[in-house]
Structure formats: structure tokens, C-alpha cells
Design a protein around this motif. Structure first.
Motif, short mmCIF file in Angstrom:
data_model
loop_
_atom_site.label_atom_id
_atom_site.label_comp_id
_atom_site.label_asym_id
_atom_site.label_seq_id
_atom_site.Cartn_x
_atom_site.Cartn_y
_atom_site.Cartn_z
N ARG B 101 -26.73 -15.80 -32.70
CA ARG B 101 -26.72 -17.01 -33.50
C ARG B 101 -27.93 -17.05 -34.41
O ARG B 101 -28.67 -18.04 -34.44
CB ARG B 101 -26.65 -18.24 -32.61
N ALA B 104 -27.34 -19.66 -37.12
CA ALA B 104 -27.18 -21.06 -36.73
C ALA B 104 -28.28 -21.90 -37.36
O ALA B 104 -29.38 -21.40 -37.64
CB ALA B 104 -27.22 -21.19 -35.22
N HIS B 107 -31.17 -24.75 -33.87
CA HIS B 107 -31.01 -24.69 -32.43
C HIS B 107 -32.35 -24.35 -31.81
O HIS B 107 -32.65 -23.20 -31.54
CB HIS B 107 -29.97 -23.65 -32.03
#
Lengths: 202, 129
Positions: B101, B104, B107
Motif C-alpha cells: 500500500r 495509499a 495510513h
């Protein structure tokens, strides 16, 4: 609608239908085990059962050429490739408790909802449709080959080019980068191989 | 044979593959589930081709030709997919798609090894917010 009157009902199944349902149950069970087991190699082996059951279903639908192609390509090569991939990425083969991710229940809800919707629509639409399996086979090698090489020649040739591109792409992707020594870590290799992957998937 | 039998089996197999794609974490298991979904589509194509070749006297056999094309494209897809998975595994040391990720957005909680690539977009998001 006039055909709907003389189609047999569901309560008096023929032998082909009974065989189809039994093999279908085996196939569906094997598919369920494939997506739920925690042993990765067992998942690949149950996938063999599911794909082989589908080949039997093709035979029952008189599509014999598709059935043998299924056995050759799926059971013969795709599953072997998957097993190679499993053994190359997961060196200690065995029970892996982290095979399922955390969103398993959401996935189950989505799958059950879509299965219910699809089955409802399909059964409602094709409740009275009857496949006539008598007579010459609809999917014999002669019929399939004639249709393939009379009407589908250009896509067939295009498909060979696609296979060549996939072959070259897989070789390029899995080749080791030459200028980076293996102890250097992922930093010099990562943008290089990513750029090659973009080039090949385009 | 009723057309409902292969159609229902195909729907069941497709949803099994859908569950596998959504719930599995290993990339190779996701590829296996994709194969299940493709095979469900193949069963539908073959069943409808056999039905239409009798009911509508369709001689093009488009369902079976498309099934052959799907099988070939699935073989190519599994080759490319495994090459990508092996390259990712060689670079990252893992094939779990939950850990891939990098793109992403913000996060901070679930990536303990967040590097500069993961920190920059979150700073940007804070700056714009």
C-alpha cells in the motif's frame, strides 16, 4: 412461449441432468475448499478438482473440444504454474494462518448477496429453456475447427500475437536486473522493474 | 437439459471466485480465484452456445470460439501475473497484497514501516486540509 409447454419439468430429470448436478456439486465443493483452505498447496490441488469437474461438465454439454482444451491448458499448465509460484514465494509450505484477510465477512456478505441476485435472475429468466443435446455434437472438433477457421481467423491470429507479447513480457518481468547485486536491497531495483512492467502491460 | 442448471452452477462458481478475490491475502490465491471466475464465464459461454446452436441454428459457434479465446487469455494472464508476483516478492520479500500500500493516501496507523514515500502524501494532505 409455445416451446414452454412441451419442455420437461424439473421434477423428472434425465440422466444427463442428474450427472450434471452431481458433478456440479463436486465442482462447487472443490471451489469452496479452494477459496477457504489455509493450506496453500491444497488450494491449488482442489483447484485441479474444480477445473477437472468443469471439463466433465463441458463433456456433458457435448463440447468435447473445449473439454480437452480445458484439461490441457488449465489442469496441465495453469495449475503447474500456480504451484511453481506458490513454492517460489512461500518457501515453508504448510498451514498459513494469515491466508484470509480481515475483510472476510464483508467479502462473504458481498458474495452471498451477488449469488442470490444472480441465481434469482438466471432461474427466473431461463426456467423454461431447454437445451437439446440429441443429434450431432454441437462442440465436436470438426464443428469447432470449422467455425474457428472460417469465421474467427483474424481474432485467432491476433491471439497468437498476444501470446507472444505475454511470453516476452513474462521473460522481461522475471529477469533479474543485471547492474544491481542481490545484496543491495530493493531500492535500486524497484523503479527499474516497475517501469518495465508498465511497458509490458500497456 | 435445462439451461438453468449450467447457469446456476456458473453463478455459484463466479460468486465463489468473487469471495476468494475479496477475502484472500496472498496474491497467488487471488489469482486462483480469478481463474475460478473466468471458468464460470466459460461454462456460461459453452452452455449458451450449445443452446443457441440448436434453438436458433446459429452456426457461428461464437460461444465456443470466445471460450477458447478466454482460456488462452487466461493462460497469458496467469503467466504475466505470476511474473509480477515473483518480481514483487523479490523486491519486497512478501506477496501479501494487504501490505502493498505504497500508494495509499494517509495510513499512519497500519503501516509500521512507513517510509518517506508514505509520509509525503500525508503531509500534503495535512497541508491542504
Amino acid at each position: 412461449m409455445s416451446l414452454a409447454a412441451d419442455t420437461p419439468g424439473f421434477l423428472s430429470p434425465t440422466g444427463v441432468e442428474i450427472t450434471f448436478v452431481l458433478v456440479g456439486l463436486v465442482t462447487f465443493g472443490a471451489a469452496l475448499v479452494t477459496v477457504t483452505t489455509r493450506q496453500l498447496v491444497h488450494a491449488a490441488l482442489w483447484l485441479v478438482v474444480a477445473l477437472g469437474g468443469l471439463a466433465v461438465e463441458y463433456l456433458l454439454l457435448t463440447a468435447e473440444f473445449i473439454a480437452w482444451v480445458q484439461v490441457l491448458i488449465y489442469v496441465g499448465s495453469v495449475v503447474v504454474l500456480l504451484l511453481f509460484g506458490l513454492m517460489l514465494t512461500r518457501a515453508p509450505i504448510g498451514r498459513s494462518p494469515d491466508a484470509d484477510s480481515g475483510n472476510r465477512w464483508a467479502a462473504l456478505a458481498v458474495a452471498v448477496a451477488s449469488a442470490g441476485t444472480l441465481i434469482w435472475v438466471v432461474v427466473d429468466a431461463f426456467r423454461t429453456t431447454w437445451i437439446d443435446l440429441d443429434g450431432p455434437a454441437a462442440g465436436s472438433t470438426k464443428a469447432t475447427g470449422q467455425s474457428l477457421f472460417q469465421n474467427w481467423v483474424l481474432p485467432f491470429e491476433g491471439l497468437s500475437v498476444l501470446l507472444l507479447a505475454a511470453l516476452v513480457g513474462a521473460i522481461v518481468l522475471s529477469r533479474k536486473a543485471k547492474e544491481t547485486d542481490p545484496a543491495a536491497g530493493p531500492d535500486p531495483a524497484a523503479p527499474h522493474s516497475g517501469e518495465q512492467g508498465e511497458k509490458e502491460t500497456r | 437439459m435445462h439451461l438453468a442448471y449450467p447457469a446456476v452452477l456458473s453463478a455459484l462458481l463466479f460468486c465463489t471466485g468473487l469471495y476468494g478475490v475479496l477475502a484472500r491475502r496472498n496474491a497467488i490465491l487471488v489469482l486462483m480465484s480469478v481463474e475460478l471466475m473466468l471458468n464460470a464465464v466459460n461454462l456460461n459461454l459453452v452452455a449458451f452456445d450449445v443452446w443457441l446452436s440448436r434453438a436458433a441454428e446459429e452456426t457461428l459457434h461464437s460461444g465456443q470460439a470466445l471460450t477458447l479465446f478466454t482460456i488462452t487469455i487466461a493462460a497469458a494472464e496467469i503467466g504475466i501475473g505470476l511474473a509480477i508476483v515473483l518480481a514483487v516478492h523479490r523486491n519486497r520479500g512478501t506477496a501479501d497484497i494487504d501490505r502493498l500500500r505504497d500508494t495509499a493516501e494517509s495510513h499512519d496507523l497500519d503501516s509500521p514501516d512507513s517510509d518517506a514515500l508514505a509520509a509525503t502524501p500525508s503531509e500534503k494532505a495535512e497541508a491542504t486540509a
